[in-house]
Design a protein around this motif. Sequence first.
Motif, short mmCIF file in Angstrom:
data_model
loop_
_atom_site.label_atom_id
_atom_site.label_comp_id
_atom_site.label_asym_id
_atom_site.label_seq_id
_atom_site.Cartn_x
_atom_site.Cartn_y
_atom_site.Cartn_z
N HIS A 143 23.26 13.50 43.75
CA HIS A 143 24.05 13.56 45.20
C HIS A 143 24.97 12.38 45.24
O HIS A 143 26.18 12.23 45.74
N ALA A 144 24.15 11.00 45.06
CA ALA A 144 24.82 9.76 45.06
C ALA A 144 25.94 9.72 44.24
O ALA A 144 27.02 8.68 44.84
N ALA A 145 26.01 10.29 43.24
CA ALA A 145 27.18 10.25 42.34
C ALA A 145 28.41 10.84 42.88
O ALA A 145 29.82 10.43 42.94
N TYR A 146 28.32 12.11 43.43
CA TYR A 146 29.30 12.78 43.91
C TYR A 146 29.89 11.93 45.06
O TYR A 146 31.25 11.81 45.65
N ALA A 147 28.83 11.48 46.06
CA ALA A 147 29.44 10.60 47.25
C ALA A 147 30.17 9.16 46.92
O ALA A 147 31.05 8.99 47.29
N GLY A 148 29.60 8.69 45.76
CA GLY A 148 30.30 7.70 45.25
C GLY A 148 31.84 7.77 44.65
O GLY A 148 32.72 7.11 45.18
N LEU A 149 32.12 9.20 44.04
CA LEU A 149 33.21 9.55 43.43
C LEU A 149 34.13 9.60 44.70
O LEU A 149 35.31 9.20 44.52
N ILE A 150 33.62 10.26 45.75
CA ILE A 150 34.62 10.68 46.96
C ILE A 150 34.75 9.23 47.53
O ILE A 150 36.26 9.13 48.05
N ARG A 151 34.00 8.40 47.81
CA ARG A 151 34.40 7.13 48.34
C ARG A 151 35.43 6.34 47.55
O ARG A 151 35.97 5.40 47.91
N SER A 152 35.32 6.49 46.16
CA SER A 152 35.94 5.74 45.06
C SER A 152 37.37 6.13 44.72
O SER A 152 37.97 6.03 43.75
N ARG A 153 37.70 7.60 45.49
CA ARG A 153 38.96 8.24 45.05
C ARG A 153 40.35 7.16 45.09
O ARG A 153 40.16 6.54 46.04
N SER A 154 40.88 7.40 44.05
CA SER A 154 42.14 6.58 43.73
C SER A 154 43.07 7.30 42.95
O SER A 154 42.89 8.15 42.36
N PRO A 155 44.49 6.93 43.13
CA PRO A 155 45.49 7.60 42.25
C PRO A 155 45.12 7.64 40.86
O PRO A 155 45.21 8.88 40.37
N ASP A 156 44.52 6.62 40.38
CA ASP A 156 44.30 6.40 38.96
C ASP A 156 43.10 7.40 38.59
O ASP A 156 42.94 7.93 37.60
N LEU A 157 42.02 7.28 39.51
CA LEU A 157 40.86 8.20 39.41
C LEU A 157 41.21 9.43 39.34
O LEU A 157 40.79 10.55 38.67
N GLU A 158 42.06 10.02 40.57
CA GLU A 158 42.71 11.24 40.35
C GLU A 158 43.21 11.87 39.39
O GLU A 158 42.96 13.02 38.58
N ALA A 159 44.08 10.77 38.54
CA ALA A 159 44.78 11.20 37.37
C ALA A 159 43.75 11.41 36.22
O ALA A 159 44.05 12.32 35.36
N TYR A 160 42.77 10.52 36.26
CA TYR A 160 41.96 10.81 35.13
C TYR A 160 41.10 12.27 35.23
O TYR A 160 40.83 12.76 34.28
N LEU A 161 40.71 12.61 36.89
CA LEU A 161 39.80 13.61 36.84
C LEU A 161 40.81 14.91 36.48
O LEU A 161 40.36 15.76 35.91
N PHE A 162 42.01 14.70 37.09
CA PHE A 162 42.84 16.15 37.03
C PHE A 162 43.06 16.25 35.39
O PHE A 162 43.36 17.53 35.07
N GLN A 163 43.32 15.29 34.57
CA GLN A 163 43.63 15.66 33.14
C GLN A 163 42.27 16.58 32.65
O GLN A 163 42.80 17.30 31.82
N LYS A 164 41.20 16.10 32.92
CA LYS A 164 39.92 16.75 32.47
C LYS A 164 39.77 18.02 33.22
O LYS A 164 39.44 19.03 32.32
#
Length: 363
Positions: free
Chosen positions: A25-46
């Motif tokens: 749970h804490a990892a999902y919450a951390g990812l959501i709080r940390s969302r950024s254009p660079d992180l989105e690009a990294y996630l969407f590629q995968k």
Amino acid sequence: MEDKLSFEAACAYIDRLEKEHRLPHAAYAGLIRSRSPDLEAYLFQKSRAAARRYFGNRVYIRGLIEFTNFCKNDCYYCGIRRGNREIPRYRLDVETILGCARLGYQLGFRTFVLQGGEDPWFTDERMAALVKALKTAHPDCAVTLSLGERSRESYRLLKEVGADRYLLRHETADPVHYSRLHPPAQQLGARMECLQNLKELGYQVGTGFMVGSPWQTPENLAGDLCFIQDFKPQMVGIGPYLPHHQTPFADKPAGSMELTLFCLGLLRLMLPGVLLPATTALGTIHPEGREKGILAGANVVMPNLSPSDLRGQYTLYDNKICTGAESAERLAELDERFRRIGYTVALADRGDFRPVEEPADGV
């Protein structure tokens, strides 16, 4: 407020999700709080690569038939809630519904979604007769139902006459948050019991949640993701919360397209073979919302087969698109839009869920 993750730590969690298909749970919450254009690009590629491995470049279509906008419930966010006295109400008869399906079949649809409010007029007997008639007319097609909460016996009967899938969004997995979105008569426990019954009865089950609903926190969204990773549905429908002017939430802000896309990407890595729609709500909040959804890992769209003169009356939220490229008559235009981003609409294909062990042939 919790601290954001570093970019490196967030990417490490995304890598872990890609490999293990689950996070705490804490990892999902951390990812959501940390969302950024660079992180989105990294996630969407995968997430885009994962969808391609399991479904190729195919976008599956479902023929949506919104057959009743009567509803006994009074959900605070929904435009067809019982308390909305301004909306014109309608119910489609069996022949009209079969006519919608016949048109869809000629266009290449092989899955039909019967969606409506929780309308007591459609008793178990009437719904069973409708499903049976639809399966008799199109035995090679899948039938998905989205009728809300019903009894286990009702679900059993509808499964016996041919229903294949059932979509019942849980909306939020947090009971306190759920109580803020619904009147006291509606309880999260009842919703979860329905989902469990559907699973036990052998349906391909879909659930999902609103992104950006009033009072939602990153922890709420993390709870939704944890529920889905444990429940393991075959379909997940999510979209941004959009307000309706004739509800108690008329003045609440809309949800974020960007956060919705981010959640789509996480869901694709969590459940690589899941059926994941790019919803009408995404297309409503942004002109290219569904294309963006596909590029984030979605693989399903649901063009509207309902009679054109009634589509504007199934208004779950304001400004819902109902006469453009989302409609069945504009299917060629929709296909062209997806071809521009490297995808194609899969006609005459039921587009079934793929278990993790079964990526697309030749991909």
